[in-house]
Write a protein that holds these residues in place. Structure first.
Motif, PDB file in Angstrom:
ATOM      1  N   PHE A 157     123.976 -34.854   8.667  1.00 49.72           N
ATOM      2  CA  PHE A 157     124.674 -33.828   9.586  1.00 49.72           C
ATOM      3  C   PHE A 157     124.030 -32.698   9.933  1.00 49.72           C
ATOM      4  O   PHE A 157     123.923 -32.389  11.039  1.00 49.72           O
ATOM      5  CB  PHE A 157     126.205 -33.671   8.921  1.00 49.72           C
ATOM      6  N   SER A 158     123.445 -32.064   8.849  1.00 55.51           N
ATOM      7  CA  SER A 158     122.701 -31.000   8.796  1.00 55.51           C
ATOM      8  C   SER A 158     121.335 -30.723   9.887  1.00 55.51           C
ATOM      9  O   SER A 158     121.253 -30.203  10.760  1.00 55.51           O
ATOM     10  CB  SER A 158     122.193 -30.533   7.647  1.00 55.51           C
ATOM     11  N   MET A 159     120.749 -32.012   9.512  1.00 53.42           N
ATOM     12  CA  MET A 159     119.703 -32.208  10.512  1.00 53.42           C
ATOM     13  C   MET A 159     120.044 -32.539  11.915  1.00 53.42           C
ATOM     14  O   MET A 159     119.499 -31.930  12.809  1.00 53.42           O
ATOM     15  CB  MET A 159     118.775 -33.344   9.993  1.00 53.42           C
ATOM     16  N   ILE A 160     121.050 -33.113  12.277  1.00 57.91           N
ATOM     17  CA  ILE A 160     121.541 -33.554  13.582  1.00 57.91           C
ATOM     18  C   ILE A 160     121.848 -32.206  14.250  1.00 57.91           C
ATOM     19  O   ILE A 160     121.640 -31.989  15.463  1.00 57.91           O
ATOM     20  CB  ILE A 160     122.724 -34.389  13.380  1.00 57.91           C
ATOM     21  N   GLU A 161     122.736 -31.254  13.407  1.00 59.99           N
ATOM     22  CA  GLU A 161     122.964 -30.054  14.200  1.00 59.99           C
ATOM     23  C   GLU A 161     121.764 -29.142  14.640  1.00 59.99           C
ATOM     24  O   GLU A 161     122.019 -28.526  15.459  1.00 59.99           O
ATOM     25  CB  GLU A 161     123.927 -29.286  13.026  1.00 59.99           C
ATOM     26  N   ARG A 162     120.660 -29.358  13.779  1.00 64.35           N
ATOM     27  CA  ARG A 162     119.778 -28.585  13.886  1.00 64.35           C
ATOM     28  C   ARG A 162     119.034 -28.948  15.181  1.00 64.35           C
ATOM     29  O   ARG A 162     118.582 -28.139  15.993  1.00 64.35           O
ATOM     30  CB  ARG A 162     118.622 -28.481  12.772  1.00 64.35           C
ATOM     31  N   ILE A 163     118.730 -30.109  15.491  1.00 70.68           N
ATOM     32  CA  ILE A 163     117.851 -30.622  16.366  1.00 70.68           C
ATOM     33  C   ILE A 163     118.481 -31.087  17.567  1.00 70.68           C
ATOM     34  O   ILE A 163     117.977 -31.297  18.625  1.00 70.68           O
ATOM     35  CB  ILE A 163     116.930 -31.972  15.874  1.00 70.68           C
ATOM     36  N   ALA A 164     119.979 -31.297  17.563  1.00 70.98           N
ATOM     37  CA  ALA A 164     120.701 -31.542  18.845  1.00 70.98           C
ATOM     38  C   ALA A 164     120.572 -30.733  19.978  1.00 70.98           C
ATOM     39  O   ALA A 164     120.487 -31.214  21.204  1.00 70.98           O
ATOM     40  CB  ALA A 164     122.125 -31.536  18.436  1.00 70.98           C
ATOM     41  N   PRO A 165     120.409 -29.430  19.846  1.00 70.88           N
ATOM     42  CA  PRO A 165     120.332 -28.647  20.958  1.00 70.88           C
ATOM     43  C   PRO A 165     118.962 -28.575  21.679  1.00 70.88           C
ATOM     44  O   PRO A 165     119.078 -28.096  22.996  1.00 70.88           O
ATOM     45  CB  PRO A 165     120.679 -27.276  20.454  1.00 70.88           C
ATOM     46  N   SER A 166     118.044 -29.184  21.214  1.00 76.08           N
ATOM     47  CA  SER A 166     116.713 -29.292  21.664  1.00 76.08           C
ATOM     48  C   SER A 166     116.665 -30.413  22.435  1.00 76.08           C
ATOM     49  O   SER A 166     117.547 -31.199  22.631  1.00 76.08           O
ATOM     50  CB  SER A 166     115.840 -29.091  20.672  1.00 76.08           C
ATOM     51  N   ASN A 167     115.403 -30.658  23.280  1.00 76.62           N
ATOM     52  CA  ASN A 167     115.316 -31.863  23.942  1.00 76.62           C
ATOM     53  C   ASN A 167     114.213 -32.811  23.360  1.00 76.62           C
ATOM     54  O   ASN A 167     113.844 -33.919  24.065  1.00 76.62           O
ATOM     55  CB  ASN A 167     114.926 -31.367  25.251  1.00 76.62           C
ATOM     56  N   VAL A 168     113.739 -32.315  22.093  1.00 78.42           N
ATOM     57  CA  VAL A 168     112.684 -33.362  21.294  1.00 78.42           C
ATOM     58  C   VAL A 168     113.293 -34.896  21.221  1.00 78.42           C
ATOM     59  O   VAL A 168     114.447 -35.250  21.169  1.00 78.42           O
ATOM     60  CB  VAL A 168     112.331 -32.856  20.098  1.00 78.42           C
ATOM     61  N   SER A 169     112.302 -35.670  21.139  1.00 76.84           N
ATOM     62  CA  SER A 169     112.450 -36.925  20.971  1.00 76.84           C
ATOM     63  C   SER A 169     112.815 -37.319  19.494  1.00 76.84           C
ATOM     64  O   SER A 169     112.352 -36.518  18.687  1.00 76.84           O
ATOM     65  CB  SER A 169     111.379 -38.040  21.213  1.00 76.84           C
ATOM     66  N   VAL A 170     113.758 -38.081  19.153  1.00 76.51           N
ATOM     67  CA  VAL A 170     114.120 -38.623  17.822  1.00 76.51           C
ATOM     68  C   VAL A 170     114.233 -40.008  17.398  1.00 76.51           C
ATOM     69  O   VAL A 170     114.365 -40.942  18.235  1.00 76.51           O
ATOM     70  CB  VAL A 170     115.553 -38.071  17.666  1.00 76.51           C
TER      71      VAL A 170
END
Length: 485
Positions: A157-170
């Motif tokens: 959950f913590s990782m999702i919150e950190r990277i969700a606002p960006s546009n990077v590929s996951v």
């Protein structure tokens, strides 16, 4: 009048326009600061952290488009309103596609500008409320469609919150049924793209001859049967998020074209000579070990490194059994709404049985089990009697082969339909023991098929090879028997 605490930064290289806008906006109750060009505007955006930035498009040193891009990289979220001279409207629209809140042509209409600032301020408040609500949910072990309070899920959950606002590929990895699509949806819902489309495509479910057309689209006449122009998944997900599930099953030639689209942000439909710009965030998922897939030649190394900017590894359910209770309760709520049932919860005896099971099919198997139980119960509390026969007992889930002569018959049914393709899921099975009556075996098979088709009675009847009327009569018969019991 707006709150005096709301801060607005005006970035305009023309002196009189800059001072006039500053005075006008201050008269509406905002705190206003100004900058003479994009470079100075960026410095003040960093140091002053305004809620809204009103910027001209054409300026020296740094223009409005670059300023918009740089502001988008800041941790503080700001609504950017673009000022455009006559003839620059197309550029302003492009800026909105890149994240600008709105635009207004020059000379500025004060009434329209006031309305835009008011709406931007309200949107900011709404976003803050949404973030607060999301934070409250996360404190109780919920993140969008995902549930869990185990250390593994809290970290995810913590990782999702950190990277969700960006546009990077996951790249999302994990065993089949662990909830990889839920991760992609959470990334979408917590991003600025949440109001735009979320498109999911299963690369393993599309024939190799059609996958390029499905993903990139095609022009009329591009191949036999292409009777009209068709947009692919990239264009359908424009400004939104595209999930490419089972990326390791994508043909190598298609992987090469995908890599080019990811790098150039342009695609060419089959049969077209024109490249079309696309603005899509790509999330890829696979149940394979991606590094082994690369070494085995199933996944291009350069595509893997391009997708794997961030990797989210979903744990198998057996590694966080403490979350089974919360996940099951959430599923009951979903199933009650879907099937018009009124199940109140789970008995302790059932909960102990669920938490003691290893779940080889992971969350998907749990969902199928809960859905079956909710349909059978209809109301009240779920108990062990609503589980499949011998659930959780030794030997409950043997491999889908003949075991011990004729002592066990394993009848596998279609697990789900994805993009019109049939896929077999071993967790969706009916285990018929010696001594079971034909009527009981038939009842189990019908109910399991309904679970597999998400209660689509027409599709279930088609799979079972019976008429819809016969299926309805059977369900009515089971319902009456349940009431009698």
């Amino acid at each position: 009048m707006e709150s005096v605490l709301e801060k607005v930064l005006i970035v305009e290289d023309e002196v009189h326009a800059r001072s006039g806008l500053t005075e006008l906006i201050e008269s509406w109750g905002y705190r206003a600061e100004c900058a003479a060009d994009g470079m100075e505007g960026l410095e003040k955006a960093v140091s002053w952290a305004p809620a809204i930035v009103v910027t001209d498009l054409k300026m020296p040193r740094m223009d409005g488009m670059e300023l918009l891009s740089r502001i988008g990289e800041l941790p503080q979220k700001m609504a950017v309103v673009m000022l455009t001279a006559q003839g620059s409207i197309e550029s302003a629209v492009d800026a909105m596609r890149l994240g600008a809140y709105d635009y207004i042509p020059k000379p500025v209409d004060p009434h329209r500008l006031k309305t835009i600032l008011h709406n931007a301020s309200r949107q900011r408040e709404a976003d803050a409320e949404l973030e607060a609500e999301g934070r409250q949910q996360r404190d109780t072990g919920v993140l969008g469609p995902m549930v869990g309070s185990s250390p593994q899920m809290v970290e995810i959950f913590s990782m999702i919150e950190r990277i969700a606002p960006s546009n990077v590929s996951v790249l999302v990895t994990g065993e089949s049924g662990t909830g990889k699509e839920l991760v992609a949806r959470a990334l979408h819902d917590l991003s600025a793209r949440r109001l735009k489309p979320f498109v999911a495509v299963n690369c393993a479910a599309i024939p190799e001859t059609l996958i390029e057309s499905e993903i990139f689209g095609h022009e009329k006449g591009a191949f036999t049967g292409a009777l009209e122009r068709r947009a692919g998944c990239f264009e359908l997900a424009e400004e939104g998020t595209l999930l490419l599930d089972e990326i390791g099953e994508m043909p190598m030639a298609t992987q090469a074209k995908l890599l080019r689209v990811l790098e150039d942000r342009k695609l060419r439909r089959l049969g077209s000579k024109i490249e079309t710009p696309v603005d899509v965030r790509v999330v890829a998922a696979t149940n394979k070990d991606p590094e082994k897939a690369v070494s085995n030649g199933d996944l291009r190394g350069d595509l893997y490194y391009r997708l794997n900017v961030f990797n989210i590894q979903m744990p198998p359910l057996r590694d966080h059994l403490m979350d089974v209770s919360a996940i099951a309760e959430k599923m009951i709520d979903d199933m009650n709404e879907r099937h018009h049932c009124t199940v109140a919860g789970l008995k302790d005896s059932l909960m102990n049985r669920l938490e003691g099971y290893q779940w080889p099919g992971n969350v998907r198997e749990l969902r199928n089990t809960i859905e079956r139980a909710v349909i059978l119960a209809g109301s009240g509390m779920l108990g062990i009697e609503h589980l499949p026969p011998h659930f959780g007992e030794p030997g409950f889930a043997p491999p889908p082969n003949r075991v011990g002569g004729m002592e066990t018959i394993l009848v596998s049914q279609e697990a789900s339909f994805e993009d019109g393709q049939r896929r077999l899921d071993e967790s969706n099975s009916v285990r018929v023991e010696v001594g079971t009556t034909v009527d009981e075996a038939e009842r189990q098979l019908i109910l399991k098929t309904l679970v597999a088709t998400h209660n689509n009675k027409t599709k279930a009847a088609e799979i079972l090879g019976i008429s819809s009327k016969t299926l309805q009569n059977k369900l009515k018969e089971y319902s009456n028997a349940s009431v009698t019991e």
